[in-house]
Design a protein around this motif. Structure first.
Motif, PDB file in Angstrom:
ATOM      1  N   GLY A 223       0.837  -1.187   0.000  1.00 50.36           N
ATOM      2  CA  GLY A 223       0.000   0.000   0.000  1.00 50.36           C
ATOM      3  C   GLY A 223       0.875   1.241   0.000  1.00 50.36           C
ATOM      4  N   LEU A 224       0.272   2.396  -0.245  1.00 48.12           N
ATOM      5  CA  LEU A 224       1.033   3.636  -0.397  1.00 48.12           C
ATOM      6  C   LEU A 224       1.888   3.956   0.825  1.00 48.12           C
ATOM      7  CD1 LEU A 224       1.520   6.051  -2.313  1.00 48.12           C
ATOM      8  CD2 LEU A 224      -0.318   7.241  -1.116  1.00 48.12           C
ATOM      9  N   ASP A 225       1.301   3.927   2.016  1.00 47.75           N
ATOM     10  CA  ASP A 225       2.051   4.288   3.225  1.00 47.75           C
ATOM     11  C   ASP A 225       3.201   3.317   3.474  1.00 47.75           C
ATOM     12  OD1 ASP A 225       0.366   6.421   3.612  1.00 47.75           O
ATOM     13  OD2 ASP A 225      -0.889   5.431   5.109  1.00 47.75           O
ATOM     14  N   ASP A 226       2.939   2.030   3.326  1.00 49.53           N
ATOM     15  CA  ASP A 226       3.986   1.033   3.529  1.00 49.53           C
ATOM     16  C   ASP A 226       5.086   1.175   2.475  1.00 49.53           C
ATOM     17  OD1 ASP A 226       2.744  -0.013   5.733  1.00 49.53           O
ATOM     18  OD2 ASP A 226       1.781  -1.661   4.647  1.00 49.53           O
ATOM     19  N   ALA A 227       4.689   1.515   1.261  1.00 49.26           N
ATOM     20  CA  ALA A 227       5.673   1.662   0.179  1.00 49.26           C
ATOM     21  C   ALA A 227       6.627   2.815   0.475  1.00 49.26           C
ATOM     22  CB  ALA A 227       4.963   1.874  -1.154  1.00 49.26           C
ATOM     23  N   TYR A 228       6.072   3.937   0.942  1.00 46.17           N
ATOM     24  CA  TYR A 228       6.941   5.072   1.275  1.00 46.17           C
ATOM     25  C   TYR A 228       7.826   4.767   2.472  1.00 46.17           C
ATOM     26  CZ  TYR A 228       5.346   8.591  -2.040  1.00 46.17           C
ATOM     27  OH  TYR A 228       5.115   9.308  -3.188  1.00 46.17           O
ATOM     28  N   ALA A 229       7.288   4.086   3.466  1.00 41.96           N
ATOM     29  CA  ALA A 229       8.102   3.735   4.637  1.00 41.96           C
ATOM     30  C   ALA A 229       9.243   2.815   4.237  1.00 41.96           C
ATOM     31  CB  ALA A 229       7.219   3.068   5.697  1.00 41.96           C
ATOM     32  N   HIS A 230       8.929   1.849   3.411  1.00 44.44           N
ATOM     33  CA  HIS A 230       9.947   0.883   2.992  1.00 44.44           C
ATOM     34  C   HIS A 230      11.021   1.547   2.136  1.00 44.44           C
ATOM     35  CE1 HIS A 230      11.824  -2.814   1.725  1.00 44.44           C
ATOM     36  NE2 HIS A 230      11.567  -2.543   0.446  1.00 44.44           N
ATOM     37  N   THR A 231      10.606   2.305   1.130  1.00 48.95           N
ATOM     38  CA  THR A 231      11.593   2.916   0.233  1.00 48.95           C
ATOM     39  C   THR A 231      12.386   4.018   0.925  1.00 48.95           C
ATOM     40  OG1 THR A 231       9.835   4.343  -0.673  1.00 48.95           O
ATOM     41  CG2 THR A 231      10.370   2.312  -1.878  1.00 48.95           C
TER      42      THR A 231
END
Length: 261
Positions: A223-231
């Motif tokens: 999801g968007l939030d997880d993607a930003y946290a991960h990257t």
């Protein structure tokens, strides 16, 4: 006689399907050769980019149907063989995605069924004008369910479903429009154009591209939030790389970077 050739040119490994007699079909032998080659490349720090092409009239015509029909001779009608075959094919496709280095397909002629899946599984593709792409198993009563996985992650779903249910081919112009390939070039220029793209990628910091490829596919599943946290976390680690520090300093100092990787 080898049916898969590997030639290294500097930091670029060129894999060539070399079984023109069966249109470079993904036979048991070809799948084994590909799996071994990809495992070797994954452990080769000298290689930064991989290209994948085919000899003869076609890039790849998918599974070897004659071989598949022979599998029916087993007592279970081929159930165990077919399950193993599709598992081995899936292992090759996922190995391409999991390979540290970017993989560039260079299809020509035809890329059908699992051959189209092979193109879709690669990170980029440069195709020769006139190449035809299809997931046409439905024409012989076999829905291309495993090729569908890679195809539907490359092109819009309605277009993918149309290809899967009609068995119709698309040309390079349509493949480019849908995003299945990056560019289409005259067949005489296919090798040169593919190598030019490979050389451009190979000129970048290898550690950054390896990290970036892995993060690219990981974030697509989030999801968007997880993607930003991960990257964001990935970029922190990337910034702490000695060669990234050198690359930034070189850019600021208007000089070429002295990279170790």
């Amino acid at each position: 006689m080898a049916i898969l050739d590997r030639t290294d040119e500097g930091a670029i490994a060129r894999l060539t399907l070399d079984s023109p007699g069966n249109l470079n079909a993904l036979s048991d032998a070809m799948l084994a050769e590909l799996q071994a080659a990809l495992a070797g490349l994954a452990a080769d720090p000298k290689i930064r980019v991989v290209t994948l092409s085919g000899t003869g009239k076609a890039f790849c015509a998918g599974h070897d149907l004659k071989e598949m029909q022979q599998g029916r001779q087993a007592e279970d009608g081929g159930r165990a063989y077919f399950a193993d075959l599709f598992a081995r094919c899936t292992a090759v496709m996922t190995a391409i995605r999991n390979l540290p280095q970017p993989v560039i397909a260079a299809p020509h002629g035809i890329a059908t069924a699992a051959g189209c899946q092979l193109v879709a599984s690669c990170d980029m593709a440069v195709a020769a004008h006139g190449t035809r792409f299809g997931v046409n198993g439905v024409n012989i009563g076999l829905f291309c369910s495993t090729p569908m996985v890679a195809l539907s992650r490359n092109i819009p779903r309605k277009q993918a479903f149309e290809m899967l249910t009609t068995g119709q081919f698309i040309d390079t112009a349509r493949a480019l429009d849908l995003g299945l390939i990056n560019r289409a070039v005259p067949e005489d220029d296919l090798q040169a154009e593919t190598m030019q793209l490979a050389e451009t990628v190979a000129s970048k910091l290898g550690s950054a591209v390896r990290v970036g490829k892995r993060a690219f596919y990981e974030q697509l599943e989030m999801g968007l939030d997880d993607a930003y946290a991960h990257t964001g976390a990935v970029m922190v680690e990337n910034m702490l790389d000695r060669d990234t520090d050198e690359g930034i300093n070189a850019f600021l100092g208007k000089r070429s970077p002295d990279w170790t990787q």
